[in-house]
Write an enzyme that holds these catalytic residues in place. Structure first.
Site, PDB file in Angstrom:
ATOM      1  N   ARG A  46     -37.795 -19.049  55.300  1.00  0.00           N
ATOM      2  CA  ARG A  46     -38.245 -18.036  54.327  1.00  0.00           C
ATOM      3  C   ARG A  46     -39.755 -17.825  54.470  1.00  0.00           C
ATOM      4  O   ARG A  46     -40.247 -16.703  54.406  1.00  0.00           O
ATOM      5  CB  ARG A  46     -37.882 -18.456  52.893  1.00  0.00           C
ATOM      6  CG  ARG A  46     -38.495 -17.546  51.845  1.00  0.00           C
ATOM      7  CD  ARG A  46     -37.816 -17.576  50.480  1.00  0.00           C
ATOM      8  NE  ARG A  46     -37.322 -18.862  50.062  1.00  0.00           N
ATOM      9  CZ  ARG A  46     -38.080 -19.864  49.603  1.00  0.00           C
ATOM     10  NH1 ARG A  46     -39.391 -19.734  49.510  1.00  0.00           N
ATOM     11  NH2 ARG A  46     -37.525 -21.003  49.247  1.00  0.00           N
ATOM     12  N   TYR A  98     -40.182   8.696  47.778  1.00  0.00           N
ATOM     13  CA  TYR A  98     -38.779   8.300  47.944  1.00  0.00           C
ATOM     14  C   TYR A  98     -38.224   7.888  46.567  1.00  0.00           C
ATOM     15  O   TYR A  98     -38.900   7.191  45.795  1.00  0.00           O
ATOM     16  CB  TYR A  98     -38.689   7.142  48.949  1.00  0.00           C
ATOM     17  CG  TYR A  98     -37.341   6.479  48.955  1.00  0.00           C
ATOM     18  CD1 TYR A  98     -36.184   7.212  49.204  1.00  0.00           C
ATOM     19  CD2 TYR A  98     -37.206   5.121  48.691  1.00  0.00           C
ATOM     20  CE1 TYR A  98     -34.936   6.612  49.185  1.00  0.00           C
ATOM     21  CE2 TYR A  98     -35.966   4.509  48.678  1.00  0.00           C
ATOM     22  CZ  TYR A  98     -34.834   5.273  48.927  1.00  0.00           C
ATOM     23  OH  TYR A  98     -33.598   4.677  48.901  1.00  0.00           O
ATOM     24  N   ASP A 170     -47.499   4.745  52.345  1.00  0.00           N
ATOM     25  CA  ASP A 170     -46.156   4.610  52.906  1.00  0.00           C
ATOM     26  C   ASP A 170     -46.095   5.548  54.110  1.00  0.00           C
ATOM     27  O   ASP A 170     -46.087   6.768  53.979  1.00  0.00           O
ATOM     28  CB  ASP A 170     -45.112   4.989  51.843  1.00  0.00           C
ATOM     29  CG  ASP A 170     -43.681   4.829  52.336  1.00  0.00           C
ATOM     30  OD1 ASP A 170     -43.477   4.879  53.564  1.00  0.00           O
ATOM     31  OD2 ASP A 170     -42.770   4.684  51.497  1.00  0.00           O
ATOM     32  N   LYS A 195     -36.141   2.912  59.429  1.00  0.00           N
ATOM     33  CA  LYS A 195     -36.171   4.287  59.938  1.00  0.00           C
ATOM     34  C   LYS A 195     -36.621   4.333  61.400  1.00  0.00           C
ATOM     35  O   LYS A 195     -35.935   3.817  62.252  1.00  0.00           O
ATOM     36  CB  LYS A 195     -37.041   5.146  59.020  1.00  0.00           C
ATOM     37  CG  LYS A 195     -36.795   4.884  57.521  1.00  0.00           C
ATOM     38  CD  LYS A 195     -35.374   5.244  57.117  1.00  0.00           C
ATOM     39  CE  LYS A 195     -35.163   5.282  55.632  1.00  0.00           C
ATOM     40  NZ  LYS A 195     -34.487   4.182  55.020  1.00  0.00           N
TER      41      LYS A 195
HETATM   42  O1  P1T Z   1     -34.278   1.754  52.409  1.00  0.00           O
HETATM   43  P1  P1T Z   1     -35.430   0.813  52.545  1.00  0.00           P
HETATM   44  O2  P1T Z   1     -35.571   0.229  53.920  1.00  0.00           O
HETATM   45  O3  P1T Z   1     -35.457  -0.212  51.460  1.00  0.00           O
HETATM   46  O4  P1T Z   1     -36.772   1.703  52.395  1.00  0.00           O
HETATM   47  C1  P1T Z   1     -37.111   2.382  51.223  1.00  0.00           C
HETATM   48  C2  P1T Z   1     -37.951   3.590  51.549  1.00  0.00           C
HETATM   49  C3  P1T Z   1     -39.322   3.549  51.327  1.00  0.00           C
HETATM   50  N1  P1T Z   1     -40.126   4.596  51.628  1.00  0.00           N
HETATM   51  C4  P1T Z   1     -39.626   5.729  52.162  1.00  0.00           C
HETATM   52  C5  P1T Z   1     -40.539   6.867  52.467  1.00  0.00           C
HETATM   53  C6  P1T Z   1     -38.264   5.837  52.418  1.00  0.00           C
HETATM   54  O5  P1T Z   1     -37.795   6.974  52.964  1.00  0.00           O
HETATM   55  C7  P1T Z   1     -37.392   4.745  52.093  1.00  0.00           C
HETATM   56  C8  P1T Z   1     -35.917   4.847  52.277  1.00  0.00           C
HETATM   57  N2  P1T Z   1     -35.446   6.147  52.366  1.00  0.00           N
HETATM   58  C9  P1T Z   1     -34.127   6.532  52.493  1.00  0.00           C
HETATM   59  C10 P1T Z   1     -33.104   5.670  52.509  1.00  0.00           C
HETATM   60  C11 P1T Z   1     -33.902   7.983  52.573  1.00  0.00           C
HETATM   61  O6  P1T Z   1     -32.822   8.428  52.998  1.00  0.00           O
HETATM   62  O7  P1T Z   1     -34.839   8.721  52.255  1.00  0.00           O
END
Ligand code: P1T
Length: 381
Positions: A46, A98, A170, A195
């Site tokens: 961890r 988001y 972000d 992503k």
């Molecule tokens: O899904 P996760 O890996 O926990 O990430 C969250 C997140 C944070 N910031 C941005 C700009 C994001 O697009 C996302 C996740 N977004 C999607 C799942 C979506 O379809 O927009």
């Protein structure tokens, strides 16, 4: 070193014991100690795992920072930053975020006594007016999810520095290939590595990078204390993704640029949101701070309604209807009912997320096939 070379080599050298070109994956939760408290840098996975170390180093190198941290989701990374705050602190945040980030801010942290002001971040005066004596953090996305607004990172950084506020960007929509917020004055850069960095829609992961040693200490403490850390196999997959990030981003950007133009000229389309279009209000800032306008775009049909968007989304074949973005395959989504459904309807509308807004994550397929697919679905609307 140039970005493409970094993508291939960042984070590791050939492994010294066997010469393996790719780093081994350390499937272990714990590490033998010579004597109580005497270990070789790792005591429990961890807190640290060599497969994660390689990835964290690679991410930091790609963002031009000194400290990288990886998490079991993008939201885990957002949460880690928010945990540096205390009750009574205030955050200035971009109003287009988001949906999951907005939900975490409003539904988890507001009740712990942290205040949020959501603003358009469109001028120095607007940002200055939102700052309070207790403001500790500014949180922006650029380009934003899902309306592709562009925020001037350098401007935010100058204002934050003046007031002693930590600026977090972000950078998910841009990827480290197209934009490096630390070089523009931000204190922390955040990624949903799910992503573009992962790039193949086969993992969930988040990342943070900073060059500030005190912030890094606090982020590391929160990371190991709350434990939203990724397993070694996911770290390996993300590292493998990074090795082709430069090739994939080039294809995403080229395809998205052509598709934005195609949609803009289409008889069924009213409005296209893509920072690469000269008419986009953030085009000049994007041109200044990005090396390419990205692979994401949104648009509205002339007959802009949830029903018409639904017809479009049920009729694409290559663009599959799914949340997420940044993988090699093209995806289409309906933010109002999917990724941004947790934002109240009136807030969504005020921020430009109409019920008919359609979001595309443009993949790396042949662009003519993609345009044919879009055209066929548009003609059903
Ligand atoms: O899904 P996760 O890996 O926990 O990430 C969250 C997140 C944070 N910031 C941005 C700009 C994001 O697009 C996302 C996740 N977004 C999607 C799942 C979506 O379809 O927009």
């Amino acid at each position: 070193m140039k970005k493409s070379t970094l993508c291939v080599h960042a984070g590791h050298e050939p492994e010294p014991v066997t010469g393996a070109v790719m780093p081994p994956v350390f499937f272990t939760s714990t590490y033998v100690q010579k004597a109580p408290g005497e270990h070789q840098g790792y005591d429990y996975s961890r807190a640290g795992n060599p497969s994660r170390t390689v990835l964290e180093k690679a991410l930091a190198e790609l963002e031009g920072g000194n400290h990288g941290f990886c998490f079991s989701s993008g939201m885990g990374a957002v949460d880690c930053v928010l945990k540096t705050l205390s009750t009574g602190d205030h955050v200035v945040a971009m109003n287009d975020l988001y949906g999951g980030t907005y939900r975490l801010f409003r539904q988890s942290y507001e009740k712990l006594g942290i205040g949020f002001s959501f603003i358009g971040c469109s001028s120095a005066a607007e940002i200055e007016a939102a700052i309070q004596p207790t403001t500790r953090l500014m949180w922006i996305e650029t380009p934003t999810n899902p309306t592709l607004k562009v925020v001037d990172i350098e401007l935010c950084a100058q204002i934050c520095k003046k007031h002693g506020i930590v600026l977090v960007v972000d950078n998910t929509f841009a990827s480290p290939l197209l934009q490096n917020p630390l070089a523009l004055g931000a204190d922390v850069v955040m990624h949903s590595m799910t992503k573009y960095i992962g790039g193949h829609s086969d993992l969930i992961m988040g990342g943070l990078v900073t060059s500030d040693n005190r912030l890094a200490e606090s982020l590391f403490f929160n990371q190991k204390s709350t434990g939203a850390t990724p397993g070694p196999m996911d770290c390996y997959l993300a590292l493998r993704g990074i090795k082709t990030l430069h090739l994939r981003m080039k294809a995403h950007v080229e395809n998205a640029g052509q598709i934005a133009q195609f949609l803009q000229g289409h008889q069924k389309v009213a409005q296209v949101y893509y920072p690469g279009l000269p008419e986009h209000p953030g085009h000049l800032i994007a041109a200044k701070q990005m090396n390419g306008f990205g692979g994401m775009l949104s648009f509205e049909l002339k007959n802009n309604s949830a029903e018409n968007a639904r017809i479009f989304l049920l009729n694409t074949r290559l663009f599959v209807l799914a949340e997420s973005l940044g993988g090699v395959e093209s995806l289409a989504s309906h933010p109002a009912s999917m990724t941004h459904a947790s934002i109240p309807a009136e807030v969504r509308l005020a921020n430009g997320i109409s019920d008919g807004l359609i979001r595309l994550s443009v993949g790396v397929e042949d662009v003519e096939d993609l345009m044919e697919d879009l055209n066929a679905a548009l003609m059903q609307c």
